[in-house]
Design an enzyme around this catalytic site. Structure first.
Site, short mmCIF file in Angstrom:
data_model
loop_
_atom_site.label_atom_id
_atom_site.label_comp_id
_atom_site.label_asym_id
_atom_site.label_seq_id
_atom_site.Cartn_x
_atom_site.Cartn_y
_atom_site.Cartn_z
N LYS A 148 0.82 -1.22 0.00
CA LYS A 148 0.00 0.00 0.00
C LYS A 148 0.85 1.27 0.00
O LYS A 148 0.44 2.29 -0.51
CB LYS A 148 -0.99 -0.01 1.17
CG LYS A 148 -0.35 0.02 2.53
CD LYS A 148 -1.35 -0.37 3.61
CE LYS A 148 -0.71 -0.29 4.98
NZ LYS A 148 -1.31 -1.18 5.95
N ARG A 197 -8.43 -2.95 16.45
CA ARG A 197 -8.89 -2.43 15.18
C ARG A 197 -9.89 -3.46 14.67
O ARG A 197 -10.89 -3.71 15.33
CB ARG A 197 -7.73 -2.14 14.21
CG ARG A 197 -8.17 -1.17 13.09
CD ARG A 197 -7.03 -0.74 12.17
NE ARG A 197 -6.61 -1.82 11.27
CZ ARG A 197 -5.61 -1.69 10.39
NH1 ARG A 197 -4.94 -0.55 10.30
NH2 ARG A 197 -5.28 -2.69 9.61
C1 LIG Z 1 -0.48 -2.01 6.52
C2 LIG Z 1 -0.81 -3.37 6.97
C3 LIG Z 1 0.21 -4.31 7.17
C4 LIG Z 1 1.68 -3.98 7.01
O1 LIG Z 1 2.15 -3.19 8.08
P1 LIG Z 1 3.70 -2.79 8.17
O2 LIG Z 1 3.80 -2.13 9.50
O3 LIG Z 1 3.98 -1.86 7.04
O4 LIG Z 1 4.50 -4.02 8.08
C5 LIG Z 1 -0.16 -5.59 7.52
N1 LIG Z 1 -1.46 -5.93 7.69
C6 LIG Z 1 -2.47 -5.05 7.53
C7 LIG Z 1 -3.87 -5.50 7.75
C8 LIG Z 1 -2.17 -3.73 7.17
O5 LIG Z 1 -3.18 -2.86 7.03
#
Ligand SMILES: *Cc1c(COP(=O)(O)O)cnc(C)c1O
Length: 352
Positions: free
Chosen positions: A35, A128
């Site tokens: 993302k 969350r």
């Molecule tokens: C953004 C996200 C991740 C990755 O998080 P990082 O801290 O960049 O490794 C993993 N799982 C979900 C559901 C996310 O939204």
């Protein structure tokens, strides 16, 4: 010159290789989270060369960028019912916590003549998304089992996002147990336990794996060479794969404390100032519409003073370089700054 985001693919490759080699030792596979870079196909290709085969994004629009790439695509934000058609079309697996949504995905999968895989999210404390109650997740899973075009593959949890809760032996074992409970209740084999994001990588790096976790979803650590638990640079990895280069549009000497009665600055903050006398400042033509303040100048003798939506102010008093208006200035960026640079249409993207 327009602000330019310079993306160093070799540095990303090296980081990915290190993370992959570490997790291979524990038979844990990686879903590389895309993302940050809006699922850029060039970066995805680089990650694939490092041996990564699964990619996760929070937005379907981003996953469309890699629709023709032969890799497993995960939608890692809970799908909206209204986008069920595209979810089934562009992702192989989605993360879910609502039966009604899964039912909508099933209807779409029937129309598209596909089987859509899902993981059920279980919340182990960060608060969350995800089921919070074990009975709830079991009830949902039982109903999902009757859906003809949905295949439940396992469970996932999200940590260190809303609540800042870190993964540990206790909460991840809790997740593994939920998977075992579902396997027993449904009398089936569920092969994926996706145990968090970059902060979970710390546990493996420190040789402290949690038995039963089969996957983690990693964005930050691969892209920034950063240990997200301690927010510190990982020795041997690259922290500077993403650099913003912008042009200097003014250089002037000014006092370090603003003059006059003070209210709020642009973008709502009430800054504090330290009197360091007259300082030489450069203004760059880039701002919070394109970047954020989590970045560091490549010239170590300079520092960021602040910024507004279209300006970034740098203290260049102590620099050995004699900067001139029209010169460019470079900073390496961490997560939020890079995220905005990728999203901003005002920033040119350049691969090096
Ligand atoms: C953004 C996200 C991740 C990755 O998080 P990082 O801290 O960049 O490794 C993993 N799982 C979900 C559901 C996310 O939204």
């Amino acid at each position: 010159m327009k602000p330019t985001l310079k993306i160093n693919l070799n540095k990303i490759y090296d980081n990915a290789k290190i993370v992959k080699d570490t997790l291979d030792k524990y038979n844990v596979d990686i879903t590389s989270v895309t993302k940050l870079h809006c699922c850029n196909p060039v970066i995805v290709d680089t990650l694939m060369q490092a041996g990564i085969k699964k990619f996760g994004d929070s937005r379907i629009d981003n996953l469309k960028n890699i629709k023709d790439i032969d890799a497993e695509k995960w939608l890692i934000r809970l799908p909206s019912i209204s986008e069920a058609e595209e979810v089934v079309k562009y992702s192989d697996i989605s993360l879910n916590s609502e039966y009604d949504t899964v039912k909508a995905l099933n209807e779409e999968a029937k129309i598209q003549n596909k089987v859509h895989d899902i993981l059920l999210m279980f919340d182990v404390g960060d608060l969350r998304e995800g089921y919070f109650d074990k009975k709830d997740i079991v009830d949902s899973a039982k109903r999902i089992k009757n859906l003809t075009n949905i295949r439940l593959r396992g469970v996932a949890t999200n940590l260190t996002c809303y609540g800042g809760v870190l993964p540990d032996e206790n909460n991840l074992t809790n997740l593994v147990k939920v998977n075992e409970l579902l396997e027993a209740e449904l009398n089936t084999n569920l092969d994926i336990v996706s145990g968090g994001n970059s902060t979970s990588y710390t546990m493996f790096r420190e040789d402290n794996p949690v038995k039963g976790v089969t996957n983690i979803r990693i964005g930050d650590t691969i892209l920034f060479g950063r240990d997200c638990t301690y927010r510190s640079h990982i020795e041997g990895m690259n922290k500077d794969a993403f650099i913003i280069k912008a042009e200097i549009i003014e250089i002037k000497e000014k006092p370090s404390i603003p003059i006059g009665r003070r209210g709020f600055s642009a973008l709502n903050s009430k800054p504090e100032f330290v009197d360091e006398g007259i300082r030489k400042r450069a203004i760059l033509s880039v701002g919070k519409q394109d970047i954020d303040m989590d970045m560091f100048p490549l010239d170590n003798d300079t520092k960021i003073l602040g910024g507004s939506s279209d300006h970034l102010i740098i203290d260049i008093t102590d620099s050995k370089k004699d900067y001139k208006v029209g010169d460019t200035f470079e900073l390496y960026m961490y997560y939020t700054a890079t995220l905005r640079a990728f999203t901003s249409k005002y920033v040119v993207k350049e691969f090096i």
